[in-house]
Design a protein around this motif. Sequence first.
Motif, short mmCIF file in Angstrom:
data_model
loop_
_atom_site.label_atom_id
_atom_site.label_comp_id
_atom_site.label_asym_id
_atom_site.label_seq_id
_atom_site.Cartn_x
_atom_site.Cartn_y
_atom_site.Cartn_z
N ARG A 1 0.83 -1.20 0.00
CA ARG A 1 0.00 0.00 0.00
C ARG A 1 0.86 1.25 0.00
O ARG A 1 0.57 2.21 -0.71
CB ARG A 1 -0.91 0.02 1.24
CG ARG A 1 -2.03 -0.98 1.22
CD ARG A 1 -3.06 -0.68 0.15
NE ARG A 1 -3.52 0.68 0.24
CZ ARG A 1 -3.81 1.45 -0.81
NH1 ARG A 1 -3.65 0.98 -2.02
NH2 ARG A 1 -4.24 2.67 -0.65
N ARG A 2 1.96 1.23 0.80
CA ARG A 2 2.83 2.40 0.85
C ARG A 2 3.49 2.63 -0.51
O ARG A 2 3.59 3.76 -0.98
CB ARG A 2 3.90 2.23 1.93
CG ARG A 2 3.37 2.38 3.35
CD ARG A 2 4.50 2.51 4.33
NE ARG A 2 5.35 1.33 4.36
CZ ARG A 2 5.13 0.26 5.12
NH1 ARG A 2 4.05 0.21 5.89
NH2 ARG A 2 5.96 -0.77 5.10
N GLN B 1 2.33 1.70 -3.41
CA GLN B 1 1.32 2.13 -4.35
C GLN B 1 0.97 3.60 -4.15
O GLN B 1 0.81 4.35 -5.12
CB GLN B 1 0.06 1.27 -4.19
CG GLN B 1 -0.97 1.48 -5.29
CD GLN B 1 -2.13 0.51 -5.17
OE1 GLN B 1 -2.94 0.64 -4.25
NE2 GLN B 1 -2.21 -0.44 -6.08
N LYS B 2 0.90 4.05 -2.90
CA LYS B 2 0.61 5.45 -2.63
C LYS B 2 1.72 6.34 -3.18
O LYS B 2 1.45 7.40 -3.75
CB LYS B 2 0.43 5.68 -1.13
CG LYS B 2 -0.86 5.10 -0.57
CD LYS B 2 -0.95 5.26 0.93
CE LYS B 2 -1.18 6.69 1.34
NZ LYS B 2 -1.44 6.82 2.79
N ASP B 3 2.97 5.92 -3.01
CA ASP B 3 4.09 6.68 -3.56
C ASP B 3 4.03 6.72 -5.08
O ASP B 3 4.31 7.75 -5.70
CB ASP B 3 5.42 6.09 -3.09
CG ASP B 3 5.75 6.46 -1.65
OD1 ASP B 3 5.18 7.45 -1.16
OD2 ASP B 3 6.56 5.75 -1.03
N ILE C 1 1.42 6.57 -6.94
CA ILE C 1 0.33 7.47 -7.35
C ILE C 1 0.77 8.93 -7.22
O ILE C 1 0.51 9.76 -8.11
CB ILE C 1 -0.93 7.19 -6.52
CG1 ILE C 1 -1.54 5.85 -6.95
CG2 ILE C 1 -1.96 8.31 -6.69
CD1 ILE C 1 -2.66 5.37 -6.07
N THR D 1 -8.55 2.98 -7.71
CA THR D 1 -7.32 2.83 -6.93
C THR D 1 -6.83 4.18 -6.44
O THR D 1 -6.39 4.32 -5.30
CB THR D 1 -6.22 2.16 -7.78
OG1 THR D 1 -6.67 0.86 -8.17
CG2 THR D 1 -4.93 2.02 -6.99
N TYR E 1 -9.19 5.58 -3.73
CA TYR E 1 -9.09 4.89 -2.44
C TYR E 1 -8.32 5.72 -1.42
O TYR E 1 -8.68 5.78 -0.25
CB TYR E 1 -8.41 3.53 -2.65
CG TYR E 1 -8.34 2.69 -1.39
CD1 TYR E 1 -9.38 1.84 -1.05
CD2 TYR E 1 -7.23 2.75 -0.55
CE1 TYR E 1 -9.33 1.07 0.11
CE2 TYR E 1 -7.16 1.98 0.60
CZ TYR E 1 -8.21 1.15 0.91
OH TYR E 1 -8.15 0.39 2.06
N ASP E 2 -7.25 6.38 -1.86
CA ASP E 2 -6.43 7.19 -0.96
C ASP E 2 -6.67 8.69 -1.11
O ASP E 2 -6.44 9.45 -0.16
CB ASP E 2 -4.94 6.91 -1.20
CG ASP E 2 -4.54 5.52 -0.74
OD1 ASP E 2 -4.84 5.18 0.41
OD2 ASP E 2 -3.93 4.78 -1.53
N HIS E 3 -7.08 9.12 -2.29
CA HIS E 3 -7.22 10.55 -2.56
C HIS E 3 -8.58 10.78 -3.21
O HIS E 3 -8.76 10.50 -4.40
CB HIS E 3 -6.09 11.02 -3.47
CG HIS E 3 -4.73 10.56 -3.03
ND1 HIS E 3 -4.10 11.04 -1.91
CD2 HIS E 3 -3.89 9.64 -3.56
CE1 HIS E 3 -2.93 10.44 -1.77
NE2 HIS E 3 -2.79 9.58 -2.75
N ALA F 1 -1.75 15.82 -0.40
CA ALA F 1 -0.79 14.72 -0.24
C ALA F 1 0.55 15.07 -0.87
O ALA F 1 1.62 14.75 -0.32
CB ALA F 1 -1.35 13.45 -0.85
N ARG G 1 4.07 15.37 1.24
CA ARG G 1 5.28 14.62 0.91
C ARG G 1 6.45 15.56 0.65
O ARG G 1 7.57 15.31 1.12
CB ARG G 1 5.04 13.72 -0.30
CG ARG G 1 6.24 12.81 -0.56
CD ARG G 1 5.94 11.71 -1.53
NE ARG G 1 5.84 12.18 -2.91
CZ ARG G 1 5.96 11.38 -3.97
NH1 ARG G 1 6.16 10.08 -3.81
NH2 ARG G 1 5.86 11.86 -5.19
#
Length: 232
Positions: free
Chosen positions: A53-54, A56-58, A60, A91, A94-96, A105, A109
Amino acid sequence: MTAERISQRLAEDMRDTCNTNFLSERSFHYCINTRSFVKQSSDKLENDVGRIRRIQKDDILDAAERVVLKLGAAGLSIDAVAQEAGVSKSTVVYDHKSKSALLEALIDRRISQELERQAKSVEDAADTPHPELFGRIKLAERVVDDTERAVAMAISASVSSEEKLQQQMRDWTLADLKAMGEGARPEAALMAYLALSGFYFTELFGFHQWGQDDQARILEGVRTIYTSYPEK
């Protein structure tokens, strides 16, 4: 089913099995050993899922930066980031949940990266008259890359209408001002910091690019502001 729920189900199944009164001693020990193995495996599964997940977030956020670099803030969207990252729109969502969330985000970062560099630079400046100031001056020698400039422009284009973005930038600025006030000769540090900020943002937003010699001269001038500013 999430990794956490899988772990719970495995643990429940093994607990129910091992609590059976009709197991032989050998079977009982086998059951206990198996349960230990299952727990280790489920813990590893949770860790692996978290790591994925980490990553994948990076990925994105990397894609979002590429979109901003190519298209500017106006081109940043959930669809554009999903296409750039090669993932589904769901996808990304899901986070944003929105473009604003993506920008927040990205800023988080970038600030985290900058704070890491800043902390190292301040540590290296421990023997200077004001480490917090002189560490930041040294850090300003670093060349701003195109991606940083593009993200800064995206922030500038959006910050007037996004309260959360405004608060992020306020918090960052207040932290800097506090650091200037806690060292020696705080008034001189504040004056030098304001001069440094003008220099840095002139370059960051692409208003002017200083040559290496000019940059060195200007930053030495910022140091001189601190050392020569009259004390009250």
